[in-house]
Enzyme design. Sequence first.
Site, PDB file in Angstrom:
ATOM      1  N   GLU A  62       0.836  -1.200   0.000  1.00 51.12           N
ATOM      2  CA  GLU A  62       0.000   0.000   0.000  1.00 51.12           C
ATOM      3  C   GLU A  62       0.871   1.250   0.000  1.00 51.12           C
ATOM      4  O   GLU A  62       0.620   2.215  -0.743  1.00 51.12           O
ATOM      5  CB  GLU A  62      -0.908   0.008   1.231  1.00 51.12           C
ATOM      6  CG  GLU A  62      -1.747   1.271   1.380  1.00 51.12           C
ATOM      7  CD  GLU A  62      -1.853   1.721   2.818  1.00 51.12           C
ATOM      8  OE1 GLU A  62      -2.116   2.928   3.027  1.00 51.12           O
ATOM      9  OE2 GLU A  62      -1.680   0.899   3.725  1.00 51.12           O
ATOM     10  N   ASP A  66       0.669   3.742  -3.180  1.00 46.43           N
ATOM     11  CA  ASP A  66       0.239   5.124  -2.983  1.00 46.43           C
ATOM     12  C   ASP A  66       1.142   6.077  -3.760  1.00 46.43           C
ATOM     13  O   ASP A  66       0.665   7.027  -4.411  1.00 46.43           O
ATOM     14  CB  ASP A  66       0.270   5.451  -1.484  1.00 46.43           C
ATOM     15  CG  ASP A  66      -0.050   6.908  -1.197  1.00 46.43           C
ATOM     16  OD1 ASP A  66      -1.180   7.333  -1.486  1.00 46.43           O
ATOM     17  OD2 ASP A  66       0.834   7.617  -0.682  1.00 46.43           O
ATOM     18  N   ASP A 134      -6.998   1.174   0.818  1.00 49.98           N
ATOM     19  CA  ASP A 134      -5.647   0.663   1.038  1.00 49.98           C
ATOM     20  C   ASP A 134      -5.335  -0.517   0.116  1.00 49.98           C
ATOM     21  O   ASP A 134      -4.232  -0.603  -0.451  1.00 49.98           O
ATOM     22  CB  ASP A 134      -5.486   0.218   2.492  1.00 49.98           C
ATOM     23  CG  ASP A 134      -5.435   1.388   3.467  1.00 49.98           C
ATOM     24  OD1 ASP A 134      -5.362   2.542   3.001  1.00 49.98           O
ATOM     25  OD2 ASP A 134      -5.477   1.138   4.694  1.00 49.98           O
ATOM     26  N   GLU A 137      -4.664   0.551  -3.465  1.00 52.53           N
ATOM     27  CA  GLU A 137      -3.295   1.050  -3.615  1.00 52.53           C
ATOM     28  C   GLU A 137      -2.290  -0.107  -3.585  1.00 52.53           C
ATOM     29  O   GLU A 137      -1.294  -0.096  -4.335  1.00 52.53           O
ATOM     30  CB  GLU A 137      -2.976   2.044  -2.515  1.00 52.53           C
ATOM     31  CG  GLU A 137      -3.729   3.362  -2.646  1.00 52.53           C
ATOM     32  CD  GLU A 137      -3.457   4.325  -1.520  1.00 52.53           C
ATOM     33  OE1 GLU A 137      -3.682   5.529  -1.721  1.00 52.53           O
ATOM     34  OE2 GLU A 137      -3.015   3.880  -0.433  1.00 52.53           O
TER      35      GLU A 137
END
Length: 241
Positions: A62, A66, A134, A137
């Site tokens: 994650e 991101d 989450d 990502e």
Amino acid sequence: MVFRHPLGPDRSKPVTGLDRATREWLEVQGFAVRDEAPWLEALTHGSFNGAGGGATDYQRLEFLGDRVLGLAVASWLYRAGDAPEGRLSQRLNALVSGATCARIARRIGLPAHIRLGKQARDDGGADSEKILGDVMEALIGACFIENGFDAAQSAVYRLWARELEGDLGKAKHPKSALQEWAAGNRRQMPQYEVIDRSGPDHAARFTVRVSIRNVGEAEATASSKSAAEKLAAKAFLERFG
């Protein structure tokens, strides 16, 4: 350049393979699966380990996803026009927000494929905006690890096409609009206060009150403090603006 997923000491336990339905779902979404390990990791919530699943959860992927998502979207916005930095940042923040990631996750059917512990699933974890955002990502991170940045960027542009081509983030953020309204009407700046927090950590609910002295107040509840502040500001403007 393609990066191979590292196998650290904490991966000494056998990794259960992807079930056929999940692998087929990933391929339908355009993700090329070769090594199953990063995809399993991306789909695994910490509660699954607590239930004896024996696999690493999605947090590291994650973190990576991101950043990949942010770069991919920022690159698209830069090439899409000549908007100034402020507007680019406004759109970027909206396009990569947890709420947007969660909305896309629901649209592609991600909830059915998240590996959750029984309690987390019973508590609604599969529909938690935080968890869905989450994991979305983390999948981008897994795509980067498996197939490199170009493939991850292409996946973002495909999955985010509706949002990128639409108006998301073009309107002024409610908190900024409320601040400008207060300044324009010679009022004190808005004050935000969390007045209630409920639910487990993975499905928390925040209630925020925004007030302007000698004008009034409004409240809103959402799955994050920032989202609740945004909704409260919007409600205030609708009531007093």
